[in-house]
Design a protein around this motif. Structure first.
Motif, short mmCIF file in Angstrom:
data_model
loop_
_atom_site.label_atom_id
_atom_site.label_comp_id
_atom_site.label_asym_id
_atom_site.label_seq_id
_atom_site.Cartn_x
_atom_site.Cartn_y
_atom_site.Cartn_z
N HIS A 161 48.86 59.12 41.73
CA HIS A 161 47.53 59.28 41.16
C HIS A 161 47.25 60.76 40.86
O HIS A 161 46.72 61.08 39.78
CB HIS A 161 46.48 58.74 42.13
CG HIS A 161 45.07 58.93 41.65
ND1 HIS A 161 44.53 58.20 40.62
CD2 HIS A 161 44.09 59.77 42.08
CE1 HIS A 161 43.29 58.58 40.42
NE2 HIS A 161 42.99 59.53 41.29
N GLU A 162 47.60 61.63 41.77
CA GLU A 162 47.37 63.05 41.54
C GLU A 162 48.23 63.58 40.39
O GLU A 162 47.78 64.43 39.61
CB GLU A 162 47.67 63.83 42.82
CG GLU A 162 46.69 63.54 43.95
CD GLU A 162 47.08 64.23 45.24
OE1 GLU A 162 48.19 64.82 45.27
OE2 GLU A 162 46.31 64.17 46.21
N ARG A 163 49.44 63.05 40.25
CA ARG A 163 50.29 63.47 39.15
C ARG A 163 49.71 63.03 37.82
O ARG A 163 49.75 63.78 36.83
CB ARG A 163 51.69 62.89 39.35
CG ARG A 163 52.70 63.38 38.32
CD ARG A 163 54.06 62.76 38.56
NE ARG A 163 55.02 63.25 37.59
CZ ARG A 163 56.27 62.79 37.51
NH1 ARG A 163 56.68 61.85 38.34
NH2 ARG A 163 57.10 63.28 36.61
N GLN A 164 49.15 61.83 37.77
CA GLN A 164 48.52 61.37 36.54
C GLN A 164 47.31 62.23 36.17
O GLN A 164 47.07 62.51 34.99
CB GLN A 164 48.10 59.91 36.68
CG GLN A 164 49.28 58.93 36.70
CD GLN A 164 48.82 57.50 36.89
OE1 GLN A 164 47.64 57.24 37.09
NE2 GLN A 164 49.76 56.57 36.83
N LEU A 165 46.56 62.63 37.20
CA LEU A 165 45.41 63.50 36.93
C LEU A 165 45.86 64.84 36.37
O LEU A 165 45.23 65.39 35.45
CB LEU A 165 44.60 63.70 38.21
CG LEU A 165 43.83 62.48 38.74
CD1 LEU A 165 43.09 62.84 40.02
CD2 LEU A 165 42.86 61.94 37.69
N ARG A 166 46.94 65.40 36.92
CA ARG A 166 47.43 66.68 36.41
C ARG A 166 47.95 66.55 34.99
O ARG A 166 47.75 67.44 34.16
CB ARG A 166 48.53 67.22 37.34
CG ARG A 166 48.00 67.76 38.68
CD ARG A 166 49.08 68.54 39.40
NE ARG A 166 50.20 67.70 39.77
CZ ARG A 166 50.33 67.09 40.95
NH1 ARG A 166 49.37 67.21 41.87
NH2 ARG A 166 51.40 66.36 41.22
N ARG A 167 48.64 65.44 34.70
CA ARG A 167 49.13 65.24 33.33
C ARG A 167 47.99 65.03 32.34
O ARG A 167 48.09 65.41 31.17
CB ARG A 167 50.07 64.03 33.28
CG ARG A 167 51.44 64.30 33.88
CD ARG A 167 52.34 63.10 33.65
NE ARG A 167 53.71 63.39 34.06
CZ ARG A 167 54.73 62.52 33.91
NH1 ARG A 167 54.49 61.33 33.37
NH2 ARG A 167 55.94 62.85 34.30
N ALA A 168 46.90 64.40 32.83
CA ALA A 168 45.75 64.18 31.95
C ALA A 168 44.93 65.43 31.74
O ALA A 168 43.99 65.44 30.94
CB ALA A 168 44.86 63.07 32.52
N GLY A 169 45.28 66.50 32.46
CA GLY A 169 44.58 67.76 32.29
C GLY A 169 43.27 67.84 33.01
O GLY A 169 42.41 68.67 32.68
N VAL A 170 43.06 66.95 34.00
CA VAL A 170 41.83 67.00 34.78
C VAL A 170 41.87 68.25 35.64
O VAL A 170 42.84 68.49 36.37
CB VAL A 170 41.69 65.74 35.67
CG1 VAL A 170 40.43 65.84 36.51
CG2 VAL A 170 41.65 64.50 34.78
#
Length: 399
Positions: A161-170
């Motif tokens: 989940h944290e990796r997806q947030l970082r990829r999404a630029g959050v």
């Protein structure tokens, strides 16, 4: 009258007793069905083997001019020697250090193949006390193995989940808190079952390839042995590492022990996870029966789950299963305050096994926890049900 005699029986069962009775009835039905199937499959082969043995005895006594009674005496003596480990073919020593180590491994893992058993009175007495402590410690090890699996999956879910947030630029990931809690990351019981099933299958396939090469078994028999050993059924018809010598013997025996250890851990954990699904199914059946009784036109006879009575119910439909969670205020207060369970509540089945195991663990440590949330955000306890309590989506207290 027909309705009052069938669907409106004045049953005064709480949910725990109803679930226990339903499970006992289903297990009995499961046993009856299994007996019918195995009798149909194995009985003809048993009769044929008995007939062949009688013909072989008759031919042997006629060819060698022996009496049947004297031959049977010799066969009984061999059966007695067989118990002590005597075989026609050469086998490894039963009670040297390596043989004894293999034996105690089958004892504390509860496999118990039966190939080696103590023959002296001292050995039998020592086995009772040795197995009492060893089996309890090994079961605790298996439970903690399951705990590590669930915790590892929670870490993986949070990391993804944290990796997806970082990829999404959050911008920035929320702080995890001082205790690095995993409270919000609980894997589904179906994911855990899938992962454990795949792991057990991979281990069994690899072990079967090893046994086929080293024991000269066919691959299907090797798979059969893996299930019997990993599930701790341990019939003893096939037992690995029993010959007097092998090629690369030490490496094979080490690999055999590792495969059995990993397989037992995975299968034991898989059984416990499947038990959660079985419990969900029982809850679904009880909910259907409850609804049918509540819709009955007869008045004055209603079926109520006394152990789960509360003002409102919250039902969630996930993964094609229904889980009804309806904790009373008294049970919730005990979980948070650490109040000991009364004997009356325990006898009335108003408390769960997980809560009882948690309080027993706290009493043993002498310092009951003030909160039901541990450092990693999961509830504590001892035993398979206590470990899975509040660690999976389907067993979460907020369901």
């Amino acid at each position: 009258f027909a309705c009052s005699s069938s669907c409106c029986l004045p049953l005064h069962l709480n949910e725990d007793n109803a679930r226990f009775g339903l499970l006992a009835a289903l297990i009995l039905l499961y046993l009856l069905c299994g007996a019918v199937v195995f009798s149909a499959l194995e009985r003809p082969s048993e009769l044929q083997a008995h007939q062949r043995w009688q013909e072989q005895l008759a031919n042997f006594t006629q060819q060698h001019r022996l009496s049947l009674d004297s031959l049977q005496v010799l066969l009984r003596q061999y059966e007695e020697a067989f118990v002590t480990g005597i075989r026609v073919d050469a086998f490894r020593p039963r009670w040297d250090f390596s043989g004894a180590f293999y034996f105690v491994g089958t004892v504390i893992s509860t496999i118990g193949f039966g190939m080696t058993t103590p023959a002296t009175v001292g050995g039998k007495v020592f086995l009772i006390f040795y197995g009492l402590i060893g089996c309890a410690a090994t079961i605790l090890f298996f439970n903690l193995f399951l705990e590590r699996i669930i915790t590892m999956l929670a870490y993986i879910m949070r990391w993804c989940h944290e990796r997806q947030l970082r990829r999404a630029g959050v911008g920035g990931v929320e702080a995890r808190g001082e205790d690095d809690s995993l409270e919000g990351w609980k894997p589904s019981v179906y994911y855990v079952m899938l992962i454990l099933g795949i792991a057990a299958l991979v281990i069994a396939c690899c072990a079967s390839a090893l046994y086929s090469a080293m024991e000269d078994w066919d691959y299907f028999d090797s798979l059969y042995f893996c299930f019997v050993a990993f599930s701790t059924i341990g019939f003893g018809d096939l037992v690995s590492s029993q010959r007097e010598s092998y090629k690369n013997q030490e490496a094979y025996r080490l690999g055999n022990c590792l495969f059995i250890l990993m397989g037992v851990c995975c299968i034991y954990s898989l059984f416990n996870v499947i038990s959660i699904i079985i419990k969900q199914t029982l809850n679904w059946i009880l909910a259907k029966l409850d609804c049918s009784r509540m819709q009955c036109p007869c008045q004055g006879h209603t079926y109520r789950r006394q152990g789960r009575a509360c003002p409102s119910r919250k039902q969630r439909f996930t993964n094609a299963s229904v889980e009804t969670v309806c904790d009373s205020e008294t049970d919730a207060g005990r979980r948070l305050s650490g109040e000991m369970i009364s004997v009356n509540d325990f006898m009335a089945n108003k408390v769960s096994l997980a809560i009882l195991q948690k309080q027993l663990s706290e009493t043993a440590h002498g310092n009951p926890r003030q909160s039901h949330v541990r450092q990693n955000g999961f509830s504590g306890g001892v035993g398979a049900f206590a470990i899975m309590n509040n660690r999976l989506q389907e067993t979460s207290v907020d369901r």
